[in-house]
Design a protein around this motif. Structure first.
Motif, PDB file in Angstrom:
ATOM      1  N   THR A 144       0.832  -1.196   0.000  1.00  0.00           N
ATOM      2  CA  THR A 144       0.000   0.000   0.000  1.00  0.00           C
ATOM      3  C   THR A 144       0.873   1.255   0.000  1.00  0.00           C
ATOM      4  O   THR A 144       1.829   1.358   0.770  1.00  0.00           O
ATOM      5  N   SER A 154       4.068   3.099  -5.781  1.00  0.00           N
ATOM      6  CA  SER A 154       3.628   3.485  -7.121  1.00  0.00           C
ATOM      7  C   SER A 154       4.123   2.463  -8.131  1.00  0.00           C
ATOM      8  O   SER A 154       5.088   1.722  -7.870  1.00  0.00           O
ATOM      9  N   TYR A 203      -5.955   6.380 -10.832  1.00  0.00           N
ATOM     10  CA  TYR A 203      -5.125   5.994 -11.978  1.00  0.00           C
ATOM     11  C   TYR A 203      -4.796   7.203 -12.856  1.00  0.00           C
ATOM     12  O   TYR A 203      -5.567   8.165 -12.907  1.00  0.00           O
ATOM     13  N   LEU A 254      -0.335   3.784 -11.281  1.00  0.00           N
ATOM     14  CA  LEU A 254      -0.926   3.881  -9.958  1.00  0.00           C
ATOM     15  C   LEU A 254       0.037   4.707  -9.113  1.00  0.00           C
ATOM     16  O   LEU A 254       1.161   4.276  -8.853  1.00  0.00           O
ATOM     17  N   ALA A 304      -0.703   3.091  -4.530  1.00  0.00           N
ATOM     18  CA  ALA A 304      -1.546   1.908  -4.629  1.00  0.00           C
ATOM     19  C   ALA A 304      -2.351   1.656  -3.356  1.00  0.00           C
ATOM     20  O   ALA A 304      -1.858   1.857  -2.239  1.00  0.00           O
ATOM     21  N   GLN A 342      -7.304  -1.646  -5.364  1.00  0.00           N
ATOM     22  CA  GLN A 342      -6.813  -1.722  -6.741  1.00  0.00           C
ATOM     23  C   GLN A 342      -6.226  -3.101  -7.077  1.00  0.00           C
ATOM     24  O   GLN A 342      -5.734  -3.300  -8.190  1.00  0.00           O
ATOM     25  N   THR A 343      -6.316  -4.019  -6.145  1.00  0.00           N
ATOM     26  CA  THR A 343      -5.970  -5.412  -6.449  1.00  0.00           C
ATOM     27  C   THR A 343      -6.938  -5.923  -7.507  1.00  0.00           C
ATOM     28  O   THR A 343      -8.160  -5.888  -7.313  1.00  0.00           O
ATOM     29  N   ILE A 356      -2.139  -5.914  -4.098  1.00  0.00           N
ATOM     30  CA  ILE A 356      -1.657  -4.820  -3.255  1.00  0.00           C
ATOM     31  C   ILE A 356      -1.944  -5.182  -1.805  1.00  0.00           C
ATOM     32  O   ILE A 356      -3.092  -5.376  -1.413  1.00  0.00           O
TER      33      ILE A 356
END
Lengths: 111, 116
Positions: free
Chosen positions: A15, A18, A64, A78, A81, A85-86, A110
């Motif tokens: 987390t 980028s 994004y 990203l 993250a 966003q996984t 993530i």
């Protein structure tokens, strides 16, 4: 004939990190797309580029950014993250009203 | 505005029996319609396309689909299912007039299960 090439194929991030997902097509297509695919939700459009030099938001653009580097390449970034966003990310390209060609996907986790 | 509805989220058939995956659409223009297949952990592969020529379209692996304007449908069929047909199938409409998202709309997908 490679078609649409995505790199990397797999990635694990923490987390806040980028990352840039790369996509390149060798079919001289004008339009390129980024989708995410989550269980039970089908494909959702993140961003698309109708031609070199233009980009537009899709259904789920938050978190994004994209760059249409040239006619061949369309990258997805990203910046920070988040676990939400996984997903599996697909790039696609097409010419005018013809069907899209898809890459094999990038599986992003993530933590 | 255009839309695509895949009427079944899951379809289960026995090997050797017919397959029917249903897709209805709405469009303000003369659309193109596509079916894609996605096998586990793979990208989407084009099965067949309708682009205003013959209304009965034949695709790869024995699949075909019929464009019925009066019913606004584009159902995918195969006479005899094979175990290798087990996959996710997506119906897509392309409005061919520009507009949002470059004129493309995806259905939510139908998961095809083949029983031995």
């Amino acid at each position: 004939n490679a078609g649409v090439t995505q790199t990397p194929k797999f990635q694990v991030l923490k987390t806040g990190q980028s990352m840039t997902l790369q996509c390149a097509q060798d079919m001289n297509h004008n339009s390129m797309y980024w989708y995410r695919q989550d269980p039970g939700m089908g494909l959702r459009l993140i961003y698309y580029s109708a031609s070199e030099g233009t980009t537009d938001k899709g259904e789920v653009p938050n978190g994004y950014n994209v760059s249409r580097l040239n006619k061949r390449e369309f990258s997805l970034r990203l910046e920070s993250a988040a676990p939400s966003q996984t997903s599996v990310y697909f790039c696609a390209s097409r010419e005018y009203w013809m069907p899209q060609h898809f890459g094999d996907g990038t599986r992003l986790s993530i933590l | 505005a255009q839309s695509v509805t895949q009427l079944d989220s899951h379809v289960s058939v026995s090997e050797g029996t017919p397959v029917l995956l249903r897709c209805n659409y709405s469009s303000s223009y003369s659309p193109s319609l596509f079916w894609y297949v996605q096998h586990p952990n793979k990208g989407l592969q084009l099965l067949l396309k309708y682009t205003s020529a013959a209304t009965l379209v034949k695709g790869i692996n024995g699949f075909e689909a019929e464009f019925k304007k009066s019913e606004t449908s584009f159902h995918l069929t195969k006479p005899s299912a094979h175990m290798s047909d087990a996959a996710e199938y997506f119906c897509v409409v392309s409005e061919n007039s520009g507009g949002g998202a470059d004129g493309l709309t995806f259905g939510k997908g139908t998961h095809l299960i083949i029983q031995p």
